[in-house]
Design a protein around this motif. Structure first.
Motif, PDB file in Angstrom:
ATOM      1  N   TYR A  77       0.431  -1.224  -0.280  1.00 41.41           N
ATOM      2  CA  TYR A  77       0.163   0.117   0.141  1.00 41.41           C
ATOM      3  C   TYR A  77       0.946   1.489   0.447  1.00 41.41           C
ATOM      4  CZ  TYR A  77      -3.846  -3.134   1.096  1.00 41.41           C
ATOM      5  OH  TYR A  77      -4.463  -4.303   1.728  1.00 41.41           O
ATOM      6  N   LEU A  78       2.077   1.313   0.400  1.00 37.71           N
ATOM      7  CA  LEU A  78       2.841   2.725   0.636  1.00 37.71           C
ATOM      8  C   LEU A  78       3.857   2.169  -0.181  1.00 37.71           C
ATOM      9  CD1 LEU A  78       2.446   2.726   4.482  1.00 37.71           C
ATOM     10  CD2 LEU A  78       0.998   4.108   2.406  1.00 37.71           C
ATOM     11  N   THR A  79       4.754   3.206  -0.340  1.00 37.73           N
ATOM     12  CA  THR A  79       5.542   3.469  -0.689  1.00 37.73           C
ATOM     13  C   THR A  79       7.305   3.944  -0.477  1.00 37.73           C
ATOM     14  OG1 THR A  79       4.195   3.807  -3.242  1.00 37.73           O
ATOM     15  CG2 THR A  79       7.109   4.494  -3.384  1.00 37.73           C
TER      16      THR A  79
ATOM     17  N   ASN B 137       9.662   6.370   0.894  1.00 40.62           N
ATOM     18  CA  ASN B 137      10.364   7.268   1.112  1.00 40.62           C
ATOM     19  C   ASN B 137       9.577   8.508  -0.001  1.00 40.62           C
ATOM     20  OD1 ASN B 137      12.786   6.573   2.383  1.00 40.62           O
ATOM     21  ND2 ASN B 137      13.631   6.302   0.688  1.00 40.62           N
ATOM     22  N   VAL B 138       8.318   7.809  -0.253  1.00 38.07           N
ATOM     23  CA  VAL B 138       7.271   8.377  -0.710  1.00 38.07           C
ATOM     24  C   VAL B 138       5.667   8.602   0.439  1.00 38.07           C
ATOM     25  CG1 VAL B 138       5.487   8.800  -2.240  1.00 38.07           C
ATOM     26  CG2 VAL B 138       7.727   7.741  -2.656  1.00 38.07           C
ATOM     27  N   ASP B 139       5.631   7.578   0.778  1.00 41.34           N
ATOM     28  CA  ASP B 139       4.389   7.354   1.852  1.00 41.34           C
ATOM     29  C   ASP B 139       5.041   7.515   3.049  1.00 41.34           C
ATOM     30  OD1 ASP B 139       2.415   7.539  -0.377  1.00 41.34           O
ATOM     31  OD2 ASP B 139       3.555   5.111  -0.075  1.00 41.34           O
ATOM     32  N   CYS B 140       6.403   6.831   3.329  1.00 41.75           N
ATOM     33  CA  CYS B 140       6.671   6.203   4.411  1.00 41.75           C
ATOM     34  C   CYS B 140       7.657   5.775   4.363  1.00 41.75           C
ATOM     35  CB  CYS B 140       5.910   4.544   4.556  1.00 41.75           C
ATOM     36  SG  CYS B 140       6.711   3.628   3.776  1.00 41.75           S
ATOM     37  N   ILE B 141       8.687   6.098   5.905  1.00 46.34           N
ATOM     38  CA  ILE B 141      10.222   6.000   6.216  1.00 46.34           C
ATOM     39  C   ILE B 141      10.486   4.123   6.417  1.00 46.34           C
ATOM     40  CG2 ILE B 141      12.209   6.182   7.373  1.00 46.34           C
ATOM     41  CD1 ILE B 141      11.133   8.326   4.926  1.00 46.34           C
ATOM     42  N   VAL B 142      11.025   3.250   5.627  1.00 42.45           N
ATOM     43  CA  VAL B 142      10.890   2.313   6.497  1.00 42.45           C
ATOM     44  C   VAL B 142      12.403   1.310   6.930  1.00 42.45           C
ATOM     45  CG1 VAL B 142      10.472  -0.770   5.347  1.00 42.45           C
ATOM     46  CG2 VAL B 142       9.054   1.448   4.231  1.00 42.45           C
ATOM     47  N   ALA B 143      11.975   1.014   7.672  1.00 40.49           N
ATOM     48  CA  ALA B 143      12.622  -0.518   8.591  1.00 40.49           C
ATOM     49  C   ALA B 143      13.291  -1.551   8.218  1.00 40.49           C
ATOM     50  CB  ALA B 143      13.418   0.325   9.470  1.00 40.49           C
ATOM     51  N   ASP B 144      14.330  -2.210   8.315  1.00 44.07           N
ATOM     52  CA  ASP B 144      14.406  -3.615   8.724  1.00 44.07           C
ATOM     53  C   ASP B 144      13.570  -4.172   9.149  1.00 44.07           C
ATOM     54  OD1 ASP B 144      15.020  -3.832   5.925  1.00 44.07           O
ATOM     55  OD2 ASP B 144      16.652  -3.308   6.993  1.00 44.07           O
ATOM     56  N   TYR B 145      12.537  -5.095   9.969  1.00 42.74           N
ATOM     57  CA  TYR B 145      12.002  -5.398  11.216  1.00 42.74           C
ATOM     58  C   TYR B 145      13.569  -5.714  12.407  1.00 42.74           C
ATOM     59  CZ  TYR B 145      12.212 -10.651   9.283  1.00 42.74           C
ATOM     60  OH  TYR B 145      12.726 -11.667   9.374  1.00 42.74           O
TER      61      TYR B 145
ATOM     62  N   SER C 130      10.978  18.843   9.353  1.00 41.05           N
ATOM     63  CA  SER C 130      10.415  19.414   8.709  1.00 41.05           C
ATOM     64  C   SER C 130       9.774  19.632   7.089  1.00 41.05           C
ATOM     65  CB  SER C 130      11.025  21.203   8.790  1.00 41.05           C
ATOM     66  OG  SER C 130      12.405  20.748   8.396  1.00 41.05           O
ATOM     67  N   SER C 131      11.141  18.650   6.497  1.00 41.33           N
ATOM     68  CA  SER C 131      10.872  18.426   5.100  1.00 41.33           C
ATOM     69  C   SER C 131      11.108  17.434   5.111  1.00 41.33           C
ATOM     70  CB  SER C 131      12.411  19.284   4.633  1.00 41.33           C
ATOM     71  OG  SER C 131      13.244  18.094   4.723  1.00 41.33           O
ATOM     72  N   LYS C 132      10.589  16.842   5.672  1.00 42.40           N
ATOM     73  CA  LYS C 132      10.217  15.377   5.566  1.00 42.40           C
ATOM     74  C   LYS C 132       8.609  15.231   5.589  1.00 42.40           C
ATOM     75  CE  LYS C 132      13.542  13.610   2.869  1.00 42.40           C
ATOM     76  NZ  LYS C 132      13.489  12.912   1.597  1.00 42.40           N
ATOM     77  N   ALA C 133       8.103  15.147   6.990  1.00 41.10           N
ATOM     78  CA  ALA C 133       7.015  14.567   7.618  1.00 41.10           C
ATOM     79  C   ALA C 133       5.997  15.413   7.146  1.00 41.10           C
ATOM     80  CB  ALA C 133       6.922  14.707   9.363  1.00 41.10           C
ATOM     81  N   PRO C 134       6.318  16.310   6.790  1.00 43.93           N
ATOM     82  CA  PRO C 134       4.415  16.547   5.891  1.00 43.93           C
ATOM     83  C   PRO C 134       4.441  15.967   5.190  1.00 43.93           C
ATOM     84  CG  PRO C 134       5.971  18.819   7.107  1.00 43.93           C
ATOM     85  CD  PRO C 134       6.525  17.178   6.878  1.00 43.93           C
ATOM     86  N   LYS C 135       5.525  15.991   3.999  1.00 41.49           N
ATOM     87  CA  LYS C 135       5.121  15.073   2.692  1.00 41.49           C
ATOM     88  C   LYS C 135       4.700  13.895   3.063  1.00 41.49           C
ATOM     89  CE  LYS C 135       8.546  18.429   0.287  1.00 41.49           C
ATOM     90  NZ  LYS C 135       9.654  18.093  -0.607  1.00 41.49           N
ATOM     91  N   LEU C 136       5.279  13.048   3.736  1.00 38.98           N
ATOM     92  CA  LEU C 136       4.973  11.626   4.057  1.00 38.98           C
ATOM     93  C   LEU C 136       3.945  11.323   4.427  1.00 38.98           C
ATOM     94  CD1 LEU C 136       8.100  10.647   5.585  1.00 38.98           C
ATOM     95  CD2 LEU C 136       7.531   9.681   3.394  1.00 38.98           C
ATOM     96  N   SER C 137       3.740  12.201   5.544  1.00 40.65           N
ATOM     97  CA  SER C 137       2.392  12.088   5.975  1.00 40.65           C
ATOM     98  C   SER C 137       0.511  12.452   4.938  1.00 40.65           C
ATOM     99  CB  SER C 137       1.551  12.750   7.222  1.00 40.65           C
ATOM    100  OG  SER C 137       1.846  14.194   7.575  1.00 40.65           O
ATOM    101  N   LYS C 138       0.708  13.794   4.689  1.00 39.58           N
ATOM    102  CA  LYS C 138       0.461  13.573   3.415  1.00 39.58           C
ATOM    103  C   LYS C 138       0.090  12.596   2.512  1.00 39.58           C
ATOM    104  CE  LYS C 138      -1.274  17.119   0.084  1.00 39.58           C
ATOM    105  NZ  LYS C 138      -1.274  19.037  -1.144  1.00 39.58           N
ATOM    106  N   ASN C 139       1.000  12.225   1.931  1.00 42.65           N
ATOM    107  CA  ASN C 139       0.830  11.081   0.761  1.00 42.65           C
ATOM    108  C   ASN C 139       0.691   9.881   1.395  1.00 42.65           C
ATOM    109  OD1 ASN C 139       2.393  13.047  -1.517  1.00 42.65           O
ATOM    110  ND2 ASN C 139       4.235  11.802   0.151  1.00 42.65           N
ATOM    111  N   ALA C 140       0.754   9.656   2.408  1.00 43.98           N
ATOM    112  CA  ALA C 140       0.362   8.519   3.350  1.00 43.98           C
ATOM    113  C   ALA C 140      -0.909   8.201   3.527  1.00 43.98           C
ATOM    114  CB  ALA C 140       1.182   8.371   4.960  1.00 43.98           C
ATOM    115  N   TYR C 141      -1.996   9.649   3.728  1.00 44.24           N
ATOM    116  CA  TYR C 141      -3.148   9.488   4.566  1.00 44.24           C
ATOM    117  C   TYR C 141      -4.155  10.086   3.173  1.00 44.24           C
ATOM    118  CZ  TYR C 141      -7.296  12.998   5.459  1.00 44.24           C
ATOM    119  OH  TYR C 141      -8.982  12.896   4.971  1.00 44.24           O
TER     120      TYR C 141
END
Length: 78
Positions: A11-13, A15-23, A41-52
């Motif tokens: 569902y998510l991409t 570095n577009v809608d999320c930051i992914v870490a190895d489990y 300030s540069s990443k969170a607003p874009k990531l959260s908007k895209n994820a929403y």
């Protein structure tokens, strides 16, 4: 922030809608948290908007209800 398990990346991409870490890599998870904090300030607003926006598309019960309703009842009529 999420881990690369289950269907998260279906569902998510990354570095577009999320930051992914190895489990199973706590160092990677820590690095990603620090990265996000340092670039908040540069990443969170874009990531959260895209994820929403993705959540509205993939988890919108009205959209899926209509699809299911049409599938079930239009098939009965034909």
């Amino acid at each position: 922030m999420l881990t690369d398990v289950s269907d998260n990346l279906y569902y998510l991409t990354r570095n577009v809608d999320c930051i992914v870490a190895d489990y199973d890599d706590y160092e990677d998870f820590s690095e990603k948290i620090i990265f996000l904090m340092n670039n908040y300030s540069s990443k969170a607003p874009k990531l959260s908007k895209n994820a929403y926006n993705k959540a509205l598309i993939h988890f919108n019960y009205i959209c899926h209800y209509k699809k299911l309703f049409n599938f079930l009842f239009n098939r009965l009529e034909n």
